[in-house]
Design a protein around this motif. Structure first.
Motif, mmCIF file in Angstrom:
data_model
loop_
_atom_site.group_PDB
_atom_site.id
_atom_site.type_symbol
_atom_site.label_atom_id
_atom_site.label_comp_id
_atom_site.label_asym_id
_atom_site.label_seq_id
_atom_site.Cartn_x
_atom_site.Cartn_y
_atom_site.Cartn_z
ATOM 1 N N ARG A 1 6.995 66.753 1.361
ATOM 2 C CA ARG A 1 8.310 66.108 1.253
ATOM 3 C C ARG A 1 9.425 67.011 1.778
ATOM 4 O O ARG A 1 10.353 66.555 2.459
ATOM 5 C CB ARG A 1 8.558 65.709 -0.205
ATOM 6 N N HIS B 1 9.430 67.149 5.683
ATOM 7 C CA HIS B 1 10.067 65.996 6.323
ATOM 8 C C HIS B 1 11.582 66.017 6.134
ATOM 9 O O HIS B 1 12.326 65.631 7.051
ATOM 10 C CB HIS B 1 9.475 64.698 5.773
ATOM 11 N N ALA C 1 14.081 63.553 7.761
ATOM 12 C CA ALA C 1 13.417 62.331 7.289
ATOM 13 C C ALA C 1 13.303 62.374 5.770
ATOM 14 O O ALA C 1 12.207 62.348 5.207
ATOM 15 C CB ALA C 1 12.041 62.190 7.937
ATOM 16 N N ARG D 1 11.015 60.094 3.553
ATOM 17 C CA ARG D 1 9.547 60.224 3.503
ATOM 18 C C ARG D 1 9.151 60.915 2.193
ATOM 19 O O ARG D 1 9.081 62.133 2.117
ATOM 20 C CB ARG D 1 9.037 61.015 4.704
ATOM 21 N N LYS D 2 8.876 60.128 1.184
ATOM 22 C CA LYS D 2 8.536 60.665 -0.129
ATOM 23 C C LYS D 2 7.161 60.194 -0.626
ATOM 24 O O LYS D 2 6.601 60.764 -1.557
ATOM 25 C CB LYS D 2 9.590 60.244 -1.160
ATOM 26 N N SER E 1 6.985 54.533 7.727
ATOM 27 C CA SER E 1 8.136 55.412 7.914
ATOM 28 C C SER E 1 8.540 56.137 6.634
ATOM 29 O O SER E 1 9.361 57.048 6.672
ATOM 30 C CB SER E 1 9.329 54.612 8.434
ATOM 31 N N GLN E 2 7.974 55.740 5.491
ATOM 32 C CA GLN E 2 8.304 56.367 4.214
ATOM 33 C C GLN E 2 7.214 57.318 3.712
ATOM 34 O O GLN E 2 7.364 57.938 2.673
ATOM 35 C CB GLN E 2 8.530 55.282 3.152
ATOM 36 N N ILE E 3 6.123 57.420 4.440
ATOM 37 C CA ILE E 3 4.971 58.186 3.968
ATOM 38 C C ILE E 3 5.069 59.635 4.421
ATOM 39 O O ILE E 3 5.193 59.921 5.619
ATOM 40 C CB ILE E 3 3.658 57.537 4.428
ATOM 41 N N ALA E 4 5.013 60.544 3.464
ATOM 42 C CA ALA E 4 5.094 61.979 3.759
ATOM 43 C C ALA E 4 3.732 62.568 4.082
ATOM 44 O O ALA E 4 3.611 63.415 4.971
ATOM 45 C CB ALA E 4 5.702 62.728 2.566
ATOM 46 N N HIS F 1 2.476 57.459 13.150
ATOM 47 C CA HIS F 1 3.464 57.325 12.082
ATOM 48 C C HIS F 1 4.076 58.642 11.621
ATOM 49 O O HIS F 1 5.075 58.634 10.896
ATOM 50 C CB HIS F 1 2.837 56.600 10.884
ATOM 51 N N PHE G 1 3.028 61.133 9.565
ATOM 52 C CA PHE G 1 2.782 61.738 8.254
ATOM 53 C C PHE G 1 1.922 62.997 8.416
ATOM 54 O O PHE G 1 1.316 63.233 9.469
ATOM 55 C CB PHE G 1 2.099 60.742 7.307
#
Length: 440
Positions: free
Chosen positions: A136, A139, A144, A147-148, A204-207, A237, A239
């Protein structure tokens, strides 16, 4: 085995005056505490002696820890010398030579062409907490901050600290303990469509995606097809991919680390258990150059620290374990032992009606058991089955509708033969008792 029993002090039965044992044993109900049959008092090689006088073959390498067998003298002497030289030094805003040397040794072992830095921890669970925080923060450094989300696999095991517990893909009571899983997602292992669906919705939210190369609960290896999907999705993506090698590291599956056989490298690698041959509460997260560079360029402080992480004795044990792995040619020896174990498993499944199937890789194997009427062994009776195998002379670990078998890399053919004979005898006796008692 000639190891002497330790001298016990206090009351003869080691029980406080109120009539109950003082030790709160992990993962057992209070009714099972205080039994001398589960009180191990010494260990050497592949054997463990218990307070009730029994001496058992260790078929789970001390909970996957003692990959080189119990009582390795070189590691013990290294720990002894470190304790004499520097009983405690910290990596909490300080450094010391033991930690520097251990970090260098781990980077070299994992591949200095890709990995760059080492973060020390004290357990696999705490190290997975650290992985989640590192991903986290990485990112956030790249702009970003959203990205959590951390993705794990269903059926996975990543420890019981609050972060690792959230990531663990089994239902082990997370809701009872108020474990926060709002920023964790779980997908089905070896099912490319499931993780592709998640990425389309929340990529887009994945760390990070955190995977065990062989899932710890069922000893299920990730397929090449699934790994290729992970690598492609990582490229698409953005990650990070973390390999949780707490169980698979240090030769357990036929290479020093299972992810070294992947076609692409993980961004973070977690190791524990075999890291010190089980001698210290130790773990490490080895991070890629890309991650290390992001923190270096921003001169960013990662907010993590553990009082007992990376101490001199721990780091001396890490260095000595790596030395012993090389001196004993342990990875090659483990591959040979795995061939013997695999042949036994094949024969049991082919010839014995109580053994349904086996899975896993190297010396990390699962064996599924069925009842006399052909039904899967009820999960509620797995611990009873393990007790029957213990009565027959061997220690094994709980699995999914069966058991897990993880002998040390240094096990001889004769020791594996004896281990598997105890497994067969224990399963047969348990089945006979269950039929006689009308249990299923």
């Amino acid at each position: 085995m000639t190891t002497a029993l330790p001298t016990l002090t206090g009351r003869d039965d080691e029980t406080p005056d109120h009539g109950h044992p003082a030790l709160w044993t992990s993962l057992l109900p209070p009714s099972a505490h205080g039994d001398d049959g589960i009180c191990a008092v010494s260990a050497e090689g592949m054997y463990v002696r218990f307070a009730d006088g029994s001496e058992l073959l260790d078929g789970d390498s001390g909970l996957w820890n003692a990959n080189l067998g119990h009582g390795n003298r070189h590691i013990a002497e290294a720990c002894h010398q470190a304790l004499l030289n520097a009983s405690y030094l910290s990596v909490f805003r300080y450094e010391h030579p033991y930690a520097r040397r251990a970090a260098e040794a781990l980077v070299e072992l994992c591949g200095a062409d890709h990995f760059a830095r080492v973060l020390f921890s004290t357990s696999g669970g705490a190290a997975n907490d650290l992985v989640m925080k590192t991903a986290r923060h990485y990112h956030a450094l790249r702009g970003a901050e959203k990205r959590k989300i951390i993705v794990g696999l269903r059926g996975s095991y990543h420890g019981l600290t609050f972060g690792g517990f959230a990531l663990t893909g089994e239902n082990l009571g997370q809701q009872v303990y108020g474990v926060d899983q709002r920023l964790v997602r779980h997908v089905t292992p070896n099912d490319p469509a499931d993780i592709e669906k998640l990425m389309r919705a929340q990529g887009s939210q994945i760390a990070a995606v955190v995977v065990e190369p062989v899932l710890g609960s069922g000893a299920v290896p990730l397929t090449d097809e699934y790994l290729q999907t992970l690598f492609r999705l990582r490229e698409e993506h953005g990650f990070l991919l973390a390999a949780d090698e707490v169980a698979t590291g240090f030769g357990r599956t036929g290479s020093m680390f299972a992810s070294q056989r992947w076609s692409e490298r993980p961004d973070l690698l977690v190791t524990s258990k075999g890291l010190t041959n089980g001698t210290c509460a130790a773990a490490a997260v080895i991070v890629s150059r890309t991650i290390a560079d992001a923190f270096r360029e921003a001169d960013a402080t990662l907010t993590h620290g553990e009082t007992q992480a990376g101490t001199p004795v721990t780091c001396a044990a890490i260095i000595a374990t790596i030395e012993e792995m090389r001196r004993l040619d342990a990875v090659s020896r483990g591959r040979r032992a795995a061939e013997t174990l695999g042949a036994h498993l094949d024969r049991l499944v082919a010839e014995h009606p109580l053994f349904d199937s086996h899975d896993g890789r190297g010396l990390f194997r699962s064996l599924r058991i069925v009842t006399a009427d052909g039904e899967p062994l009820p999960q509620a009776r797995v611990l009873d089955q393990i007790a029957a195998i213990r009565a027959a002379g061997a220690i094994v670990h709980a699995g999914v509708h069966g058991i897990q078998i993880m002998p040390p890399l240094t096990a001889t053919d004769a020791e594996i033969d004896a281990l598997m004979e105890a497994v067969r005898t224990g399963v047969e006796s348990f089945s006979a008792t269950s039929v006689a008692g009308g249990a299923r």
